[in-house]
Design an enzyme around this catalytic site. Structure first.
Site, PDB file in Angstrom:
ATOM      1  N   LYS A   9       3.977   4.949  15.543  1.00 44.39           N
ATOM      2  CA  LYS A   9       3.327   6.204  15.198  1.00 44.39           C
ATOM      3  C   LYS A   9       3.995   7.344  15.957  1.00 44.39           C
ATOM      4  O   LYS A   9       4.201   7.261  17.160  1.00 44.39           O
ATOM      5  CB  LYS A   9       1.833   6.160  15.532  1.00 44.39           C
ATOM      6  CG  LYS A   9       1.053   5.145  14.690  1.00 44.39           C
ATOM      7  CD  LYS A   9       1.053   5.519  13.224  1.00 44.39           C
ATOM      8  CE  LYS A   9       0.203   4.556  12.405  1.00 44.39           C
ATOM      9  NZ  LYS A   9       0.238   4.870  10.964  1.00 44.39           N
ATOM     10  N   THR A  10       4.335   8.423  15.256  1.00 46.42           N
ATOM     11  CA  THR A  10       4.931   9.589  15.877  1.00 46.42           C
ATOM     12  C   THR A  10       4.194  10.830  15.400  1.00 46.42           C
ATOM     13  O   THR A  10       3.351  10.758  14.503  1.00 46.42           O
ATOM     14  CB  THR A  10       6.418   9.725  15.504  1.00 46.42           C
ATOM     15  OG1 THR A  10       6.515  10.016  14.099  1.00 46.42           O
ATOM     16  CG2 THR A  10       7.190   8.450  15.808  1.00 46.42           C
ATOM     17  N   LYS A  13       0.136   3.608  19.662  1.00 47.85           N
ATOM     18  CA  LYS A  13       0.347   2.553  18.673  1.00 47.85           C
ATOM     19  C   LYS A  13       1.806   2.538  18.247  1.00 47.85           C
ATOM     20  O   LYS A  13       2.404   3.571  17.965  1.00 47.85           O
ATOM     21  CB  LYS A  13      -0.559   2.781  17.458  1.00 47.85           C
ATOM     22  CG  LYS A  13      -0.565   1.626  16.476  1.00 47.85           C
ATOM     23  CD  LYS A  13      -1.610   1.827  15.396  1.00 47.85           C
ATOM     24  CE  LYS A  13      -1.641   0.639  14.441  1.00 47.85           C
ATOM     25  NZ  LYS A  13      -2.667   0.812  13.394  1.00 47.85           N
ATOM     26  N   ARG A  42      -9.644   1.398   2.015  1.00 50.88           N
ATOM     27  CA  ARG A  42      -8.391   1.986   1.577  1.00 50.88           C
ATOM     28  C   ARG A  42      -8.546   2.505   0.155  1.00 50.88           C
ATOM     29  O   ARG A  42      -9.285   1.942  -0.647  1.00 50.88           O
ATOM     30  CB  ARG A  42      -7.284   0.931   1.595  1.00 50.88           C
ATOM     31  CG  ARG A  42      -6.715   0.635   2.961  1.00 50.88           C
ATOM     32  CD  ARG A  42      -5.708  -0.482   2.853  1.00 50.88           C
ATOM     33  NE  ARG A  42      -4.974  -0.697   4.090  1.00 50.88           N
ATOM     34  CZ  ARG A  42      -4.228  -1.754   4.325  1.00 50.88           C
ATOM     35  NH1 ARG A  42      -4.127  -2.704   3.414  1.00 50.88           N
ATOM     36  NH2 ARG A  42      -3.579  -1.900   5.458  1.00 50.88           N
ATOM     37  N   HIS A  60       6.844   0.080   7.392  1.00 49.98           N
ATOM     38  CA  HIS A  60       7.158   0.929   8.535  1.00 49.98           C
ATOM     39  C   HIS A  60       7.392   0.070   9.766  1.00 49.98           C
ATOM     40  O   HIS A  60       7.288  -1.166   9.719  1.00 49.98           O
ATOM     41  CB  HIS A  60       6.060   1.969   8.766  1.00 49.98           C
ATOM     42  CG  HIS A  60       4.675   1.391   8.905  1.00 49.98           C
ATOM     43  ND1 HIS A  60       4.262   0.685  10.020  1.00 49.98           N
ATOM     44  CD2 HIS A  60       3.612   1.418   8.058  1.00 49.98           C
ATOM     45  CE1 HIS A  60       3.009   0.300   9.864  1.00 49.98           C
ATOM     46  NE2 HIS A  60       2.588   0.723   8.683  1.00 49.98           N
ATOM     47  N   THR A  83       0.810  -1.218   0.000  1.00 47.37           N
ATOM     48  CA  THR A  83       0.000   0.000   0.000  1.00 47.37           C
ATOM     49  C   THR A  83       0.845   1.271   0.000  1.00 47.37           C
ATOM     50  O   THR A  83       0.314   2.364  -0.187  1.00 47.37           O
ATOM     51  CB  THR A  83      -0.940   0.027   1.222  1.00 47.37           C
ATOM     52  OG1 THR A  83      -0.165  -0.157   2.402  1.00 47.37           O
ATOM     53  CG2 THR A  83      -1.958  -1.103   1.122  1.00 47.37           C
ATOM     54  N   HIS A  91       5.425  -2.923  10.807  1.00 44.98           N
ATOM     55  CA  HIS A  91       5.630  -4.208  10.123  1.00 44.98           C
ATOM     56  C   HIS A  91       6.830  -4.974  10.677  1.00 44.98           C
ATOM     57  O   HIS A  91       7.032  -6.146  10.346  1.00 44.98           O
ATOM     58  CB  HIS A  91       5.874  -3.992   8.618  1.00 44.98           C
ATOM     59  CG  HIS A  91       4.722  -3.409   7.876  1.00 44.98           C
ATOM     60  ND1 HIS A  91       4.701  -2.115   7.413  1.00 44.98           N
ATOM     61  CD2 HIS A  91       3.530  -3.954   7.518  1.00 44.98           C
ATOM     62  CE1 HIS A  91       3.566  -1.880   6.785  1.00 44.98           C
ATOM     63  NE2 HIS A  91       2.841  -2.967   6.840  1.00 44.98           N
ATOM     64  N   LYS A 101      -9.876  -1.113  10.136  1.00 46.77           N
ATOM     65  CA  LYS A 101     -10.019   0.114   9.368  1.00 46.77           C
ATOM     66  C   LYS A 101     -11.451   0.620   9.473  1.00 46.77           C
ATOM     67  O   LYS A 101     -12.389  -0.162   9.498  1.00 46.77           O
ATOM     68  CB  LYS A 101      -9.677  -0.130   7.884  1.00 46.77           C
ATOM     69  CG  LYS A 101      -8.273  -0.677   7.640  1.00 46.77           C
ATOM     70  CD  LYS A 101      -7.213   0.346   7.986  1.00 46.77           C
ATOM     71  CE  LYS A 101      -5.828  -0.166   7.657  1.00 46.77           C
ATOM     72  NZ  LYS A 101      -5.420  -1.339   8.406  1.00 46.77           N
ATOM     73  N   GLN A 126      -7.265 -14.242   1.247  1.00 47.41           N
ATOM     74  CA  GLN A 126      -6.132 -14.587   2.107  1.00 47.41           C
ATOM     75  C   GLN A 126      -6.121 -16.079   2.412  1.00 47.41           C
ATOM     76  O   GLN A 126      -5.052 -16.701   2.475  1.00 47.41           O
ATOM     77  CB  GLN A 126      -6.184 -13.780   3.396  1.00 47.41           C
ATOM     78  CG  GLN A 126      -4.960 -13.971   4.271  1.00 47.41           C
ATOM     79  CD  GLN A 126      -4.872 -12.965   5.407  1.00 47.41           C
ATOM     80  OE1 GLN A 126      -5.268 -11.816   5.253  1.00 47.41           O
ATOM     81  NE2 GLN A 126      -4.353 -13.387   6.549  1.00 47.41           N
ATOM     82  N   ASP A 179      -4.686  -9.116  14.990  1.00 45.78           N
ATOM     83  CA  ASP A 179      -5.836  -8.635  14.234  1.00 45.78           C
ATOM     84  C   ASP A 179      -6.103  -9.494  13.005  1.00 45.78           C
ATOM     85  O   ASP A 179      -7.173  -9.388  12.389  1.00 45.78           O
ATOM     86  CB  ASP A 179      -5.638  -7.170  13.831  1.00 45.78           C
ATOM     87  CG  ASP A 179      -4.405  -6.954  12.963  1.00 45.78           C
ATOM     88  OD1 ASP A 179      -3.459  -7.779  13.044  1.00 45.78           O
ATOM     89  OD2 ASP A 179      -4.366  -5.960  12.219  1.00 45.78           O
TER      90      ASP A 179
END
Length: 419
Positions: free
Chosen positions: A241-242, A238, A93, A52, A47, A55, A89, A182, A203
């Site tokens: 995340k920044t 999370k 997306r 990041h 995506t 992952h 989500k 999947q 998840d």
């Protein structure tokens, strides 16, 4: 079986380092991991042009698998990216073009080569793309072959679907099909590569269980699922995340210095956990580091930053980042390793405001957030503490660097260079 009873090196390591949340058939998987090579996969949708830090735990799971003598498969979701995973989500997306997806896959590939050994050997990693089989299915064939094995009742019970519906967020039929796709991925890899294990975050539990059951029902063969806990920091944020956004793994999207700083800023309570998950240090050494008293825990944070940066960007980049941080934070001098953001003078031909500089540096998500930081005394431009949203003309650029030094708090420093 109890977790303490694991006999295989793979599951013992996974348990000791904190990777395991759920396993579908723990005793059977433990036996299989002791008896021979287990082939396992994790899927990554393309995506964005980089993965990041969120992952990274999945990548490390594949690394642990290979270190224990088993075979990892990196599944790139060239096909599933066209649909979009609805898990966790609130909305669909954005759909990417084929060219965008392929471009993202090509830039992501290099990250895995830092963590895994690829090749043709029995435990060498391989990379596959699910577009190779998913795009070949006819709609009627797909429904006849696989739709019969999935009930709407069961699909509605999984959290990834149920949570969206409970929040009254629309879920398209396109997304609803994701878990079928999947599951078919797992079946395809079981048939073509002898893959018996799918891993992922907690998840993904529902999607993974569906694939395990599909293989056992259709081919009457053993298949397993293993998930990790969803990671958050000790303060509940999370992982990855920044204020400036995602902590990307590609060096052109986040510099090695910035990456080093991310790990150096780990909360005290997270140091031991992150050392176990994201480094190869021995567990006894990690136990020593996380037990350091008081301010000495900062030494453990530097070890974490060095090890994590070395693994991704190499030893030289890690050493330069550590030296750069020492220059800035311990010696009080500027470092060439500080992240630099280039911005155009065209939009602001005469001057830039403090809030604009903070936002452009990636140290605030919006001008409003930047102004709050300024009002609270948390912003400095060229080492001058700012209390109002002043203007800064280009004759105030640091002479040697021709840039503004933008600092938020004690540790977040970025050079903003107008061109």
């Amino acid at each position: 079986m109890s977790d303490a009873a694991f006999q295989s090196e793979f599951l013992k390591t996974m348990q000791a380092r904190g990777y395991i949340h759920q396993i579908t058939h723990p005793a059977e998987l433990d036996v299989a991991a002791r008896a021979g090579v287990v082939t396992a996969y994790i899927g990554f949708d393309a995506t964005a042009s980089s993965l990041h830090v969120g992952h990274l735990i999945q990548i490390m799971m594949l690394r642990r698998l290979q270190q224990a003598g088993h075979k990892p498969i990196v599944l790139m979701g060239g096909g599933t990216t066209k649909v979009g995973d609805p898990t966790d989500k609130d909305g669909q997306r954005p759909l990417l073009t084929d060219a965008q997806i392929q471009g993202n896959i090509s830039t992501i590939k290099g990250t895995f080569q830092k963590f895994l050994t690829f090749g043709d050997g029995p435990t060498d990693a391989v990379m596959v793309n699910n577009d190779d089989w998913l795009s070949k299915f006819g709609y009627v064939q797909f429904l006849r072959d696989y739709g019969v094995h999935f009930t709407i009742n069961r699909m509605l019970a999984f959290d990834s679907v149920k949570n969206r519906l409970e929040r009254e967020q629309p879920m398209t039929f396109l997304e609803f099909n994701y878990m079928l796709m999947q599951s078919v991925d797992f079946l395809e890899l079981a048939r073509s590569h002898g893959c018996v294990l799918q891993m992922g975050g907690s998840d993904q539990w529902g999607n993974i269980v569906n694939g395990v059951e599909l293989i056992r029902r259709v081919d009457q063969k053993a298949a397993f699922g293993l998930t990790t806990p969803l990671l958050s920091t000790a303060s509940g944020q999370k992982m990855g995340k920044t204020v400036g956004g995602a902590v990307w793994l590609n060096a052109d999207m986040r510099s090695p210095y910035d990456y080093w700083q991310f790990w150096r800023n780990t909360e005290d309570a997270d140091v031991g956990r992150f050392l176990r998950l994201f480094t190869d240090l021995p567990l006894d050494e990690i136990a020593r580091l996380e037990a350091l008293p008081g301010a000495e825990i900062n030494d453990a944070k530097k070890v974490l930053a060095n090890e994590a940066t070395r693994m991704l960007h190499g030893a030289d980049a890690a050493s330069r980042a550590a030296a750069g941080a020492q220059d800035v934070f311990e010696k009080g001098t500027l470092s060439a390793e500080l992240p630099v953001v280039e911005v155009s003078k065209a939009e602001f031909p005469d001057a830039r405001t403090t809030a604009t500089l903070v936002k452009e540096a990636g140290l605030a998500a919006s001008l409003g957030e930047a102004r709050k930081l300024i009002a609270n005394g948390g912003v400095a431009i060229n080492d001058q503490r700012m209390t109002t949203d002043d203007k800064h003309t280009y004759d105030q650029l640091l002479p040697d660097l021709q840039a503004f030094k933008v600092q938020v708090g004690k540790k977040k420093i970025v050079l903003v260079k107008p061109i």
